[in-house]
Each structure stands twice: as C-alpha cells, then as structure tokens.
Design an enzyme around this catalytic site. Structure first.
Site, mmCIF file in Angstrom:
data_model
loop_
_atom_site.group_PDB
_atom_site.id
_atom_site.type_symbol
_atom_site.label_atom_id
_atom_site.label_comp_id
_atom_site.label_asym_id
_atom_site.label_seq_id
_atom_site.Cartn_x
_atom_site.Cartn_y
_atom_site.Cartn_z
ATOM 1 N N CYS A 1 0.467 -5.022 -6.534
ATOM 2 C CA CYS A 1 0.354 -5.998 -5.306
ATOM 3 C C CYS A 1 1.633 -5.989 -4.697
ATOM 4 O O CYS A 1 1.788 -7.031 -4.037
ATOM 5 C CB CYS A 1 -0.297 -7.248 -5.927
ATOM 6 S SG CYS A 1 0.949 -8.025 -7.185
ATOM 7 N N CYS B 1 1.040 -23.397 8.993
ATOM 8 C CA CYS B 1 0.720 -23.174 7.374
ATOM 9 C C CYS B 1 1.272 -21.767 7.023
ATOM 10 O O CYS B 1 1.157 -20.640 7.849
ATOM 11 C CB CYS B 1 -0.750 -23.150 7.355
ATOM 12 S SG CYS B 1 -1.590 -22.463 5.888
ATOM 13 N N CYS C 1 -1.973 -17.879 6.286
ATOM 14 C CA CYS C 1 -2.391 -16.589 6.887
ATOM 15 C C CYS C 1 -1.503 -16.120 8.264
ATOM 16 O O CYS C 1 -1.929 -16.317 9.341
ATOM 17 C CB CYS C 1 -3.812 -16.716 7.507
ATOM 18 S SG CYS C 1 -4.925 -17.153 6.362
ATOM 19 N N CYS D 1 -10.055 -25.024 5.822
ATOM 20 C CA CYS D 1 -9.228 -23.641 5.580
ATOM 21 C C CYS D 1 -10.425 -22.753 5.556
ATOM 22 O O CYS D 1 -11.550 -22.952 4.922
ATOM 23 C CB CYS D 1 -8.565 -23.744 4.274
ATOM 24 S SG CYS D 1 -7.946 -22.209 3.715
#
Ligand code: SAH
Length: 467
Positions: A424, A81, A84, A176
């Site tokens: 960000c 995935c 993370c 998740c």
C-alpha cells in the site's frame, strides 16, 4: 533566490504531476515546488510558504487556467477535510496519476527497470466504498471563515476527520461519502447525544476529556461494528452505549475501549463488549471471514476480491505448492488461495487476528492453512521450515513501512520460485524490491485502486527467481 523566497509569488506556474501525499509538483528555477489544492495541468500563481533545502512548498494564489482533468467535487467538506484530496480530479485521471506514482517510485527510489506497468485496476465503486471509518472527537473543531466572522461560536466540540497538518483540529463531518449508511446517521446521532448530555470531547493538547474516538465498520451484507473509545471510565459511558444500542438495535457488535494513553491505538488494550457479538462476518465469493475489533481487513471489499483474484492469477498455483502468506491479517489471502495450493502458511503479529484466521479456517472448512503469531522477521525460522518445508511461492503484504531487511534477506535465503508483493506504499515497496533485485526479476506491475479520491495506491508486483 534569497531569504525572501518565503511569501514570494511565483508567476504562471504549470503544474506537472501529483505526489503521493496528495500534493502537486511543479518546477521553478530548477527547483521542485510542492503545492496543495491544485491539479496537474493547472496554470497558477503560487505563494511560497516554506523553503526547504531541496524544495519549496507553496499554496495557490490565483488559478489562471484550470486543468482539463478537473471536475466539481461532490462533497461539501472537500478542501478542508484531509480525507479525499483528489475529488477535484476526474476518476479516470486519478487512475492514470496513480499508475504514474507507481512508476516514479519504483524507478526513482528503487532504481528498477520495469516492464510496461499495467493500467490501474479501477475500484468497482467510487462512493461508499469503505467498510471502516475512524472519527475523532475534539474540543477544538475547525472553524470556517464564515463562522469566525460571525463571532457566534457556541460550541467548539466536533466529531470527524483531522484537518491536514493540524494535529489538534478536527473537521466536524455532517455527511461523508466514504461509507454507506447508517454510518453518517450513527456518527451524527452520537455527536448530538454527546452535546445534549454535555459529555466532554477530547482535548488532544492537554490529553484529557471523555470521548476520544469512534470506529464504524460495516460489511457488504450490512453487519455493523461500532467501537467507542473514551479517555476514562465514567458513569456516562454505559448510558451512551445504551443510547447507541437503543437507537440502532441492528448493530452486530457494539464495543468500547477505555484508553488513557497518549495515542489512539488500542492493540494493547482490552476491547470490551457492550452488546451483540465480538465480531462481524464479511463475505468474499463463497468464503466467509470473521473480523474482530483488532483484526485488519481490506477497507474496500469488492476491490479486495478483485485484487485477490489478481494475486491468484499471478501466483499460477497448480495445487502442489507450499505458499507462505506473510502479514496475513485475519488469514484472508491464505484462505482465498487454499484450494489452489498444497498448504498455505500465514504469519501475522496481532494475536487476535491469528485467532480470527484460525476461526476463519474452521468456518470455511479449510484444513490446509496453518497460522502463526509473531513478527515476520522472527518467524521465518527453521521451526516452521522443518514443519512445512520451503515455500515455492511467497505472498507478502506488509504495512506501509514495508518489510524489515531481515525479512527480505530471509526470503532470498528461502528462494521461492515466485513472489507476489502486495503493497500500500510504493516508496517502501521500491526500497524492498531493490533489495531483492539481484535475485528476483520483476515480471509484472499492477497498480490497484483501493482508495478512490486519495493519492493512495495499492500495487501488486510479480517477481520471479532469476536463473
Ligand atoms: N494480507 C492481509 C493483511 C494486510 S495488512 C489482508 O489482505 O487482509 C498488514 C498486516 O500486517 C496487518 O494485519 C498487521 O497487523 C500485520 N503486521 C504489521 N507488522 C507486522 C510484522 N512486523 N510482522 C507480522 N505482521 C505484521
């Protein structure tokens, strides 16, 4: 080094640092090598997969000596995935790597001289810390080796997150750890219903299919917004929405979007209410924020609260100032600072977010915030200045692309005493700070961890007008 560098094995390479897209950085023969799936401090053999003009890209071939900062990832989907990428790195080391990313970007891209950069502010939670997740339906889910070898693939429909660098592949997610329950339960129930009723999952290559995407937003106080995006109207849509409502009667806001465009953004499309309210309400301290489907809200609320406290501290308001809050979203920073300023002017381009901002003023009984819709580069004009005067303090919190050059020029022209720049993306922040550098001095730099286990870092910088 010739053409054959591709597939070449680089022996016993020491991994030095992390890069902002979640990869690691090493060096070989005076060249930079980007490699995935390793950790700084590892020693590994690497296989070159791509040769670019300025660097090499590689994958790990053999881990010879694991880094001391490694830990065992807690999620079954880790490594496949794209969500993370840093779960294999201990949290305190993630914080230090983020601090280093900020320093590297500001120094290298911005060419800026910095005061001592503060330690990264840790997130109060490092699991179930997100209040918004966006899952994609696909008729081409990612298959792992075992499945391929078994030759027994009954169904290729999946609902989950993108496989990195494979735009048409979706990693089917069972559990998740990013959003608290019932997020997992709702996603899995919708997927089971869709499979049982033979609803088609979107085909991104052909741009056709019924189910496209699922957004789940939650609040600290357990309100829920669920938005289903479909490719076309279909009698099955109401049945699906009725199923969701029937199974989860506590959903605060259940909505859908019919989207037959090439992309999944729906800012330009009507969001239709199936049942409940059009918004959810989040709390931060004594404030309440109403958030509609099209409004941005910080995805880690307890950490956003800490960051807003930091912004307030850095802005050192006396109650007499006019403050501009650029890129205000649903007006949250403006409203947070309202009781410490004379007035706060918020600007934002999404009209629905500004409607929320105005409603949020009413909801909290705040009368000294004023909100305007439009592009920041066009809004900082005489009309607003005539009405509110020049700001003594500007808070700016742009999207990842940073500020338009016209905005940095306008800020210089307005000449506030202080600027608090919340970003960000330290790369675009570095570029913008370099443009401001002649007029504004960096007083302090504060990395903030909004997104544990990822290479993303939020960074708050205080600037002061040079004398
Ligand atoms: N400060 C807010 C939101 C920050 S996110 C908060 O803390 O919640 C950035 C916001 O900028 C988003 O709401 C986005 O819609 C808005 N935005 C993006 N580009 C813009 C532009 N050119 N002009 C004005 N607003 C913009």
């Amino acid at each position: 080094m010739g053409k054959n560098t591709k597939n070449q094995i680089l022996k016993e390479i020491a991994i030095e640092s992390a890069s902002s897209d979640g990869k690691c950085v090493a060096r070989w023969n005076n060249q930079v090598v980007f490699v995935e799936g390793l950790a700084p401090g590892d020693i590994a053999d690497l296989r070159v997969i791509r040769k670019k003009r300025r660097h090499l890209e590689a994958v790990p071939e053999r881990l010879i000596h694991p880094s001391e900062i490694r830990v065992v990832p807690f999620c079954q989907h880790f490594g496949v995935c794209g969500g993370c990428k840093w779960q294999h790195i201990a949290y305190e080391n993630q914080l230090e790597l983020k601090r280093q990313l900020v320093i590297d970007n500001l120094e290298r891209i911005g060419g800026l001289s910095l005061p001592e950069v503060q330690e990264t502010l840790p997130s109060p939670q490092t699991q179930y810390h997100r209040n918004k997740l966006e899952f994609t339906f696909s008729n081409r889910r990612w298959l792992d080796h075992e499945e391929i070898l078994s030759g027994d693939i009954l169904n290729r429909d999946g609902l989950g997150f993108h496989k990195p660098r494979q735009y048409d592949k979706i990693v089917d997610i069972d559990q998740c750890y990013l959003q608290k329950d019932p997020s997992n339960e709702i996603r899995n129930a919708i997927r089971s219903y869709a499979r049982e009723h033979d609803l088609s999952f979107y085909d991104i290559r052909r741009k056709q299919g019924f189910l496209r995407n699922l957004i789940i937003r939650s609040t600290d106080g357990d309100q829920l917004m669920v938005i289903v995006q479909v490719g076309q109207d279909h009698p099955e849509l109401q049945n699906l929405m009725d199923f969701i409502r029937g199974s989860y009667p506590d959903i605060t806001s259940l909505q859908y979007v019919i989207n037959n465009k090439g992309n999944e953004t729906f800012f330009d499309l009507p969001v239709q209410l199936h049942s409940g309210q059009e918004y959810i309400t989040e709390s931060m301290g004594s404030l309440k924020f109403r958030i509609g489907a099209k409004s941005f809200y910080q995805t880690n609320n307890p950490q956003a609260h800490r960051m807003y406290d930091l912004i307030r501290k850095l802005a050192r308001l006396s109650g007499k100032e006019t403050v501009f809050d650029l890129y205000t979203g649903a007006g949250t920073i403006a409203l947070y600072l309202a009781d410490s300023a004379k007035q706060v002017v918020g600007v934002e381009q999404v009209p629905e977010a500004i409607e929320d901002a105005k409603e949020n003023s009413r909801l909290n009984g705040i009368a000294n915030c004023h909100f305007y819709t439009g592009d920041t580069k066009d809004l900082l004009e005489q009309e607003i200045i005539n009405k509110h005067g020049k700001p003594q303090v500007i808070i700016t919190d742009p999207p990842r692309s940073g500020m338009h050059v016209k905005v940095t020029a306008k800020i210089i022209e307005l000449g506030p005493q202080q600027i608090v720049y919340v970003s960000c993306n330290p790369a675009t922040q570095a570029r913008d700070l370099a443009l401001l550098d002649h007029h504004y001095q960096i007083k302090s730099v504060h990395p903030v961890d909004m997104f544990p286990h990822t290479a993303h870092v939020e960074c708050v910088v205080l600037l002061e007008l040079r004398k």
